[in-house]
Motif scaffolding. Structure first.
Motif, PDB file in Angstrom:
ATOM      1  N   ALA A  10      -1.623   4.259   4.131  1.00  9.97           N
ATOM      2  CA  ALA A  10      -2.069   3.369   5.204  1.00  9.97           C
ATOM      3  C   ALA A  10      -2.147   4.143   6.508  1.00  9.97           C
ATOM      4  CB  ALA A  10      -1.112   2.184   5.340  1.00  9.97           C
ATOM      5  N   GLN A  57       0.829  -1.195   0.000  1.00 14.54           N
ATOM      6  CA  GLN A  57       0.000   0.000   0.000  1.00 14.54           C
ATOM      7  C   GLN A  57       0.869   1.252   0.000  1.00 14.54           C
ATOM      8  OE1 GLN A  57      -3.653  -0.335   2.691  1.00 14.54           O
ATOM      9  NE2 GLN A  57      -2.274  -1.818   3.658  1.00 14.54           N
ATOM     10  N   ASN A  58       0.424   2.256  -0.765  1.00 17.17           N
ATOM     11  CA  ASN A  58       1.089   3.560  -0.759  1.00 17.17           C
ATOM     12  C   ASN A  58       0.457   4.522   0.241  1.00 17.17           C
ATOM     13  OD1 ASN A  58       2.936   2.922  -2.837  1.00 17.17           O
ATOM     14  ND2 ASN A  58       1.321   3.238  -4.377  1.00 17.17           N
TER      15      ASN A  58
END
Length: 700
Positions: A510, A507-508
Motif C-alpha cells: 500500500a 493489503q500486503n
C-alpha cells in the motif's frame, strides 16, 4: 567601510602598486612564468586577464594540506563555506544560501559535470576521483553561467587530473588513523609509442562523527572504492584523443530517522543505509588547426545509482484511503488532527467528515502497527555532447564559440513515480579583445533552452586594465540563472510499502498517506553580480583582491520534505563584501598562503542565513627543511556556520626516503580543533578535539 579595515596587507600592496615609480620598478619583474588558467572563460589566460576572481589549488598545495577529501580543500578558497550534514554528507557553498540544499555550484572533473540532474546536488564525499590523481583545482569565484550554463550560478569548481604522461611508473599509498580512517591508493602509468595511460584504484573508509548531542552513537560512516582509467593518444602534431573511464561503489550509513505520526509505534530498523554506485565515460578529440585556431569535440555519459531500502513501521491508519484523501485536501489539517486526537479539530465539513472516519478506524484497530519494506532508490543518467572552436580573428582578438546538447534522466518510484527526462541545448560565445596594450575588453553570453524550465540568456562583460601583463584592475558585470531541478519542479513523491506485516486494510502492499507534487511551473533563479578587483603577479608573490555586490531573486529556499513540500520563487538574497588571497614563495624553501573573506548578507528566508560566515579565512606555511623533511601548518576559521564557530589547525610532517630508483614518503597529519562546538549541526560531534592519521607512499 568594513572592507578597508579587514585586509590591510593586500591593500597596502595595492597602494604600493599604484605609487608612481613602482610601476617601473622591481615590483614588476618578469623572471617567473605565470601559470595560465582556463576555467573562467574557457580560454587559456594569465590571472591578470581573467574576467573575475580565480583560486588555483596546485598539486603541491593539495599534498601539503594533508586533506583526504575535496570539500576539505575548499577551505583554502576565500568565501567558500564548508559544512557537514553528517560525516558522509559534506556541503560546499560559495558565500551561503540553504545549508541542506547546496546546489548552486557547477562542479567539473576534466570538463565532465558531476552535478546530479535528478536531485540537483553534488555528492562531495562520493566524487569518483582520488585526491592523489588531481593535478590542480581551478575555482571561479562568482557566477559563470556564461561559460557553463545554468547551475554555475555562484561559481565553478573545475577538478583537473594529472595528465597520464605525468603519471608514469607505480605509486602505492596507504593511510590509517583515528576514527576508523583507512584509505588506499594504487596507480600504474604506462607509455606507448604515441600514447600514455594511467590506471588508478583507490578506496576510503572512516567512521564519521562519534556521537550526537545526546551522546548516542551516530550512524554516518562511509566506505567506497574507485576505479579510473585515463588515456591520451597523440595521433599526429595536430590531432589528439583523450578518453576516461571511471567507476565508484560504496556504502554510506544513514540513521533510521522516521518518527511515526500516529500512536506509539516501535522503530522498524536501526538504519536506512545507502548504497552508492557511479559510472562515467568520456571521449574528447582535439584538433589544433594552426597556432591561431583550435577545435574540440567531447562527449560523455554518466550514471548514478543511490539505493536506499529499509524496513519501516507505522500505525495501520497511515495506509487509510480516507487519511490520504484528507492529506490531499490539507496536509496541515492532518498535522492538527494527529496532535489533537481523540478530538477532531475545526475544519471544513469535508475535512471533519474524513477525520471522523479516520478516528473511527483508529478505535477499531487501525492504531496497531504494521511494518514493511520502503525504498528511496533513484537512478540518474546524463549524456552530453559539446563542440568548441577558438579562433584568433586578428592580433589581440580571440573568439570562442560552441554548442552543446545534454540529455538528463531520473528514475525513481518514490520521487517521480517513474521516469522524468530533460533536454538542454546551449549556444555560447566569448570574445577577448585587447583594445590597446593596457585595455582588455571581454564579453560573452550563454543562450540555453531547458525543456523543463524554458529559455534563458546569461551575459557577462568585463574590462581589465593591464598595468603590466602581470598586474591588472578589473570591473565585471554578469548575470546568471539556475534552473529548478527535477526534484523541486517535477517531483511526484510517494512511498509504496511492500510486504506489510500484519496486512493493513487487507493489503500486503500500500501507499503511505503523505504525498508531494512539484508545482511544475517554478521559474529560474536569477542573479546579477558586480565585481571590481585587482590581480598581481610579483616575482614570488601573487595577490588577488575582490569587492562584490551580488543579488539573487526568485530564490527557492525552503527545505523540501514529503511532509512539507511547498517550493516557491518568493525569496531573495543579497551578498556584498570583499575577499583577498595571497600566495608568497618567501624563499626557495618557504611558501606562505593567506585568504580572507568578509560577507555581508540580507536574506528573506531564515534558511538562507544559516551557512554564511561573515568572517572566514585560512593561513598556511609550507616549509622544505632539506634532507627529505618537509612540514606544513594550516589554520582555518569561520566565525559562524549555522551559528557554530569553527577553528582548526592542521599540521603535516613528512619525510621522503630515497630507495635506489624508488622513493618512500612517510607522513603524519594532526588536525586540532581550537573550538569545542559541533560541526555545522548539533548532532555532529567527536569524542576528541584532535584527529591523527599517518600515511606511507612509495613511488617506483
Amino acid at each position: 567601510m568594513h572592507i578597508a579595515t579587514r585586509a590591510p596587507l593586500p591593500l597596502s600592496l595595492f597602494a604600493a602598486l599604484l605609487a608612481g615609480k613602482a610601476v617601473a620598478g622591481d615590483l614588476f619583474v618578469d623572471r617567473v612564468d605565470v601559470p595560465e588558467v582556463l576555467t573562467a572563460s574557457r580560454l587559456k589566460q594569465s590571472p591578470a586577464e581573467v574576467p573575475g576572481s580565480m583560486t588555483v589549488l596546485d598539486r603541491d598545495l593539495i599534498r601539503a594540506s594533508g586533506a583526504r577529501d575535496i570539500p576539505e580543500l575548499m577551505r583554502l578558497v576565500p568565501g567558500m563555506m564548508v559544512g557537514y550534514l553528517s560525516g558522509n554528507q559534506a556541503t560546499v557553498n560559495y558565500h551561503g544560501t540553504n545549508v541542506t540544499e547546496a546546489r548552486r555550484l557547477q562542479v567539473l572533473v576534466d570538463g565532465r559535470s558531476v552535478y546530479r540532474p535528478g536531485l540537483a546536488t553534488v555528492d562531495w564525499t562520493d566524487i569518483p576521483v582520488a585526491i592523489e590523481d588531481i593535478d590542480r583545482i581551478e575555482v571561479f569565484r562568482g557566477p559563470n553561467a556564461v561559460s557553463y550554463g545554468a547551475n554555475a550560478l555562484m561559481g565553478v569548481i573545475n577538478i583537473l587530473t594529472r595528465h597520464p604522461a605525468d603519471s608514469q611508473g607505480t605509486r602505492l599509498k596507504y593511510t590509517a588513523g583515528q576514527d576508523g580512517i583507512s584509505d588506499w591508493y594504487a596507480s600504474q602509468g604506462l607509455r606507448g609509442e604515441s600514447s600514455d595511460y594511467r590506471l588508478s584504484l583507490s578506496g576510503q573508509q572512516d567512521d564519521g562523527f562519534d556521537h550526537d548531542q545526546f551522546d548516542r552513537a551516530y550512524r554516518d560512516s562511509r566506505r567506497l572504492s574507485r576505479f579510473n582509467l585515463v588515456a591520451n593518444h597523440s595521433l599526429d602534431l595536430r590531432h589528439s584523443v583523450d578518453w576516461q573511464l571511471a567507476a565508484k561503489e560504496g556504502t554510506n550509513q544513514r540513521p533510521y530517522s522516521y518518527r511515526p505520526i500516529f500512536g506509539n509505534v516501535p522503530n522498524g530498523s536501526d538504519n536506512s543505509d545507502l548504497t552508492a554506485r557511479d559510472y562515467a565515460g568520456s571521449l574528447r578529440w582535439t584538433f589544433d588547426v594552426n597556432p591561431e585556431h583550435s577545435f574540440y569535440m567531447q562527449g560523455y555519459a554518466e550514471h548514478w545509482e543511490r539505493l536506499q531500502d529499509f524496513r519501516a513501521c507505522e500505525a495501520q491508519v497511515a495506509f487509510s484511503p480516507q487519511l490520504a484523501e484528507l492529506w490531499a485536501l490539507d496536509p496541515k489539517y492532518v498535522e492538527r488532527l494527529s496532535e489533537s486526537l481523540p478530538r477532531i479539530p475545526p475544519g471544513t465539513a469535508k475535512e471533519r467528515a474524513l477525520a471522523s472516519q479516520v478516528l473511527r478506524q483508529l478505535r477499531t484497530g487501525a492504531a496497531r502497527s504494521s511494518c514493511g519494506q520502503v525504498n528511496q532508490n533513484i537512478r540518474e543518467t546524463r549524456y552530453d555532447l559539446e563542440m568548441q572552436d577558438i579562433l584568433s580573428l586578428a592580433d589581440g582578438v580571440r573568439l570562442l564559440t560552441g554548442m552543446s546538447y545534454r540529455h538528463d534522466q531520473a528514475t525513481s518510484e518514490t520521487y517521480f513515480d517513474g521516469t522524468v527526462n530533460n533536454e538542454i541545448w546551449r549556444l555560447f560565445s566569448q570574445l577577448e579583445w585587447h583594445l590597446t596594450p593596457h585595455w582588455l575588453l571581454q564579453g560573452g553570453a550563454m543562450l540555453e533552452d531547458d525543456q523543463l524550465s524554458g529559455s534563458s540568456a546569461s551575459p557577462r562583460i568585463a574590462l581589465n586594465y593591464l598595468i603590466t601583463p602581470r598586474h591588472s584592475l578589473r570591473a565585471v558585470y554578469s548575470e546568471a540563472v539556475r534552473s529548478p531541478d527535477m526534484y523541486e519542479n517535477e517531483v511526484d513523491w510517494s512511498y509504496r510499502v511492500r510486504n506489510i506485516t500484519p496486512a493493513a486494510y487487507g493489503q500486503n502492499s500500500a501507499y503511505y498517506f503523505a504525498r508531494a507534487h512539484g508545482p511544475g511551473d517554478l521559474d529560474q533563479e536569477r542573479m546579477r553580480s558586480r565585481e571590481v578587483g585587482y590581480n598581481g603577479q610579483f616575482d614570488e608573490l601573487s595577490v588577488d583582491i575582490k569587492a562584490y555586490y551580488d543579488e539573487i531573486h526568485g530564490l527557492i529556499s525552503d527545505p523540501l520534505k514529503v511532509s512539507d513540500f511547498e517550493p516557491t520563487n518568493d525569496n531573495s538574497i543579497r551578498f556584498s563584501g570583499a575577499e583577498t588571497q595571497l600566495d608568497w614563495r618567501a624563499s626557495l624553501r618557504d611558501r606562505l598562503r593567506l585568504t580572507y573573506a568578509y560577507v555581508d548578507y540580507d536574506a528573506t528566508s531564515r534558511y538562507d542565513r544559516r551557512l554564511t560566515a561573515r568572517n572566514s579565512g585560512s593561513a598556511g606555511w609550507m616549509r622544505d627543511w632539506g634532507h627529505g623533511w618537509s612540514s606544513s601548518v594550516f589554520y582555518y576559521g569561520d566565525d559562524a556556520l549555522n551559528e557554530y564557530r569553527f577553528e582548526r589547525v592542521d599540521l603535516r610532517m613528512a619525510k621522503r626516503i630515497p630507495l635506489g630508483r624508488a622513493s618512500l614518503e612517510l607522513a603524519g597529519v594532526l588536525q586540532q580543533r581550537l573550538d569545542d562546538e559541533p560541526l555545522t549541526w548539533p548532532e555532529n560531534r567527536y569524542d576528541s578535539r584532535h584527529l591523527l592519521y599517518f600515511s606511507a607512499e612509495v613511488d617506483f
